[in-house]
Design a protein around this motif. Structure first.
Motif, short mmCIF file in Angstrom:
data_model
loop_
_atom_site.label_atom_id
_atom_site.label_comp_id
_atom_site.label_asym_id
_atom_site.label_seq_id
_atom_site.Cartn_x
_atom_site.Cartn_y
_atom_site.Cartn_z
N GLU A 97 -7.09 11.84 -3.53
CA GLU A 97 -6.60 12.21 -2.39
C GLU A 97 -5.37 12.06 -1.90
O GLU A 97 -4.54 10.77 -2.28
CB GLU A 97 -7.66 12.10 -1.49
N VAL A 98 -4.48 12.97 -1.85
CA VAL A 98 -3.36 12.58 -0.87
C VAL A 98 -3.73 11.77 0.23
O VAL A 98 -5.24 11.75 1.22
CB VAL A 98 -2.76 14.42 -0.18
N GLY A 99 -2.82 10.72 0.85
CA GLY A 99 -3.42 9.95 1.73
C GLY A 99 -3.61 8.98 1.66
O GLY A 99 -4.09 7.98 2.02
N SER A 100 -4.13 8.98 0.06
CA SER A 100 -4.95 7.80 -0.85
C SER A 100 -3.74 6.33 -0.62
O SER A 100 -2.61 6.38 -1.50
CB SER A 100 -5.56 8.24 -1.93
N GLU A 101 -3.98 5.40 -0.95
CA GLU A 101 -3.12 4.15 -1.65
C GLU A 101 -3.30 3.80 -2.92
O GLU A 101 -4.41 3.59 -3.27
CB GLU A 101 -3.41 3.38 0.03
N VAL A 102 -2.66 3.52 -3.58
CA VAL A 102 -2.67 2.88 -4.65
C VAL A 102 -2.09 2.02 -5.02
O VAL A 102 -0.66 1.66 -3.86
CB VAL A 102 -2.48 3.78 -5.90
N GLU A 103 -2.14 0.57 -6.15
CA GLU A 103 -1.05 -0.65 -5.75
C GLU A 103 -0.32 -0.10 -6.92
O GLU A 103 -0.82 0.01 -7.60
CB GLU A 103 -1.85 -1.87 -5.73
N GLY A 104 0.55 -0.53 -6.82
CA GLY A 104 1.76 -0.20 -7.90
C GLY A 104 2.90 -1.71 -8.47
O GLY A 104 2.83 -2.58 -7.42
N ALA A 105 3.30 -1.87 -9.54
CA ALA A 105 4.70 -2.56 -9.48
C ALA A 105 5.73 -2.57 -8.51
O ALA A 105 6.25 -1.10 -8.75
CB ALA A 105 4.34 -3.50 -10.65
N ALA A 106 6.12 -3.34 -7.85
CA ALA A 106 7.64 -2.68 -7.54
C ALA A 106 8.46 -2.65 -8.85
O ALA A 106 8.85 -3.41 -10.13
CB ALA A 106 8.51 -3.90 -6.76
N GLU A 107 9.65 -1.75 -8.46
CA GLU A 107 10.94 -1.39 -9.58
C GLU A 107 11.91 -2.35 -9.30
O GLU A 107 12.88 -3.09 -8.72
CB GLU A 107 11.30 -0.30 -8.88
N GLY A 108 11.69 -3.72 -11.12
CA GLY A 108 12.12 -4.06 -11.42
C GLY A 108 12.26 -5.41 -10.64
O GLY A 108 12.67 -6.68 -10.90
N GLY A 109 10.86 -5.61 -10.34
CA GLY A 109 9.94 -7.07 -9.74
C GLY A 109 9.47 -7.26 -11.13
O GLY A 109 9.39 -7.43 -11.86
N ASP A 160 1.51 13.48 -2.58
CA ASP A 160 1.59 15.30 -3.47
C ASP A 160 1.13 15.48 -4.40
O ASP A 160 0.92 14.11 -5.21
CB ASP A 160 2.41 16.10 -3.28
N ILE A 161 -0.16 16.10 -4.72
CA ILE A 161 -0.53 16.12 -6.33
C ILE A 161 -0.73 17.65 -7.01
O ILE A 161 -1.27 18.69 -5.75
CB ILE A 161 -2.25 16.06 -6.84
N ASP A 162 -0.35 17.57 -7.96
CA ASP A 162 -0.70 19.28 -8.29
C ASP A 162 -0.78 19.42 -9.91
O ASP A 162 -1.49 18.01 -10.25
CB ASP A 162 0.24 19.49 -8.18
N ASP A 163 -1.59 20.43 -11.15
CA ASP A 163 -1.83 20.16 -11.96
C ASP A 163 -0.64 19.19 -12.80
O ASP A 163 -1.69 18.56 -14.01
CB ASP A 163 -2.18 21.14 -12.59
N GLU A 164 -0.08 18.92 -12.94
CA GLU A 164 1.03 17.75 -13.75
C GLU A 164 1.14 17.32 -12.97
O GLU A 164 1.81 15.31 -13.64
CB GLU A 164 2.46 18.67 -13.64
N LYS A 165 1.79 16.76 -11.76
CA LYS A 165 2.38 15.50 -11.37
C LYS A 165 1.48 14.64 -9.78
O LYS A 165 0.71 15.58 -8.87
CB LYS A 165 3.42 15.41 -10.95
N VAL A 166 1.80 13.05 -9.61
CA VAL A 166 1.37 12.98 -8.20
C VAL A 166 2.80 12.44 -7.94
O VAL A 166 3.52 11.79 -8.45
CB VAL A 166 0.57 11.78 -8.48
N VAL A 167 2.95 12.44 -6.89
CA VAL A 167 3.99 11.92 -6.02
C VAL A 167 3.47 10.83 -4.66
O VAL A 167 2.63 10.43 -3.76
CB VAL A 167 4.53 13.31 -4.84
N LEU A 168 3.81 9.66 -5.48
CA LEU A 168 3.63 8.57 -4.17
C LEU A 168 5.26 7.98 -3.25
O LEU A 168 5.89 8.03 -4.27
CB LEU A 168 3.79 7.69 -5.40
N ASP A 169 4.87 7.07 -2.77
CA ASP A 169 5.45 6.96 -1.62
C ASP A 169 4.84 5.74 -1.55
O ASP A 169 4.33 5.44 -0.65
CB ASP A 169 5.70 8.00 -0.88
N GLY A 170 6.29 4.61 -1.64
CA GLY A 170 6.09 3.14 -1.31
C GLY A 170 6.52 2.66 0.20
O GLY A 170 7.09 1.70 0.21
#
Length: 164
Positions: free
Chosen positions: A90-102, A114-124
Motif C-alpha cells: 500500500e501507499v505509505g508502506s515501508e520497504v528496505e532496499g540497498a543504497a545505490e552504490g553502497g 505511488d502504485i499503479d499497474d506498471e510500477k511502484v514509486v519508492l522514496d528514500g
C-alpha cells in the motif's frame, strides 16, 4: 542533583515541532529524553541551544533542512516494476532496499509513494527532508547519566523507568 544541562546528563523535554507555517509536525505527546553531549540523539543545533539550560527553562529553535533531516534528494526516488512487489503493498508502506552504490550492508528505508499497474514509486528521503522545522521545548528534568548510558551513548530504558 544536577542543576543544568551539560555533557553526560540525561535531559527530559516537553516539546512540540511545527513546520515553518506553524502546522504541527509532532505534538510531543510523550516526553523526549536524550543523553546530552554530542551523542547524536538529537539535532546538534538543538543540543547547542539546550546547553546550560535549567529545569523549567524553554527554548525555541528553527532548524533549516540542513540542520534537521537534510535537503530533499530526488535521486532517492525510484520507480520499480510492479511485479517485484507483493499484491498487498500500500501507499505509505515501508520497504528496505540497498543504497545505490553502497555495499551489501548499506540499506535505506523507502516509503511507497505511488502504485499503479506498471510500477511502484519508492522514496528514500525522510518524510521531513527539505522541511524547515521549529522545535519548541521546556526542560522538565535533568539527571546524571549512568556509566552504562555514557558507554553506550544513549539513554537506557531501564534507567529511565527507575528514575521516573
Amino acid at each position: 542533583m544536577v542543576s543544568e544541562v551539560k555533557k553526560n546528563t540525561v535531559v527530559t523535554l516537553k516539546y512540540t515541532v511545527t513546520d515553518s507555517d506553524g502546522g504541527v509536525v509532532d505534538e510531543g505527546v510523550e516526553p523526549l529524553s536524550y543523553l546530552h553531549g554530542g551523542y547524536e540523539e538529537i539535532f546538534p543545533k538543538l543540543e547547542d541551544a539546550l546547553q546550560g539550560k535549567k529545569v523549567n527553562e524553554s527554548i525555541r529553535v528553527k532548524l533549516e533542512p540542513a540542520d534537521a533531516y537534510g535537503e530533499y534528494d530526488a535521486s532517492l526516488v525510484l520507480e520499480e516494476p510492479r511485479e517485484e512487489f507483493p499484491e498487498d503493498i500500500e501507499v505509505g508502506s515501508e520497504v528496505e532496499g540497498a543504497a545505490e552504490g553502497g555495499d551489501d550492508e548499506d540499506f535505506i528505508i523507502y516509503r511507497i509513494t505511488d502504485i499503479d499497474d506498471e510500477k511502484v514509486v519508492l522514496d528514500g528521503n525522510h518524510p521531513l527532508a527539505g522541511s524547515a522545522l521549529v522545535f519548541s521545548c521546556t526542560v522538565t528534568a535533568i539527571r546524571e547519566a549512568s556509566p552504562e548510558e555514557i558507554k553506550q551513548g544513549q539513554v537506557l530504558e531501564a534507567d529511565e523507568e527507575k528514575d521516573g
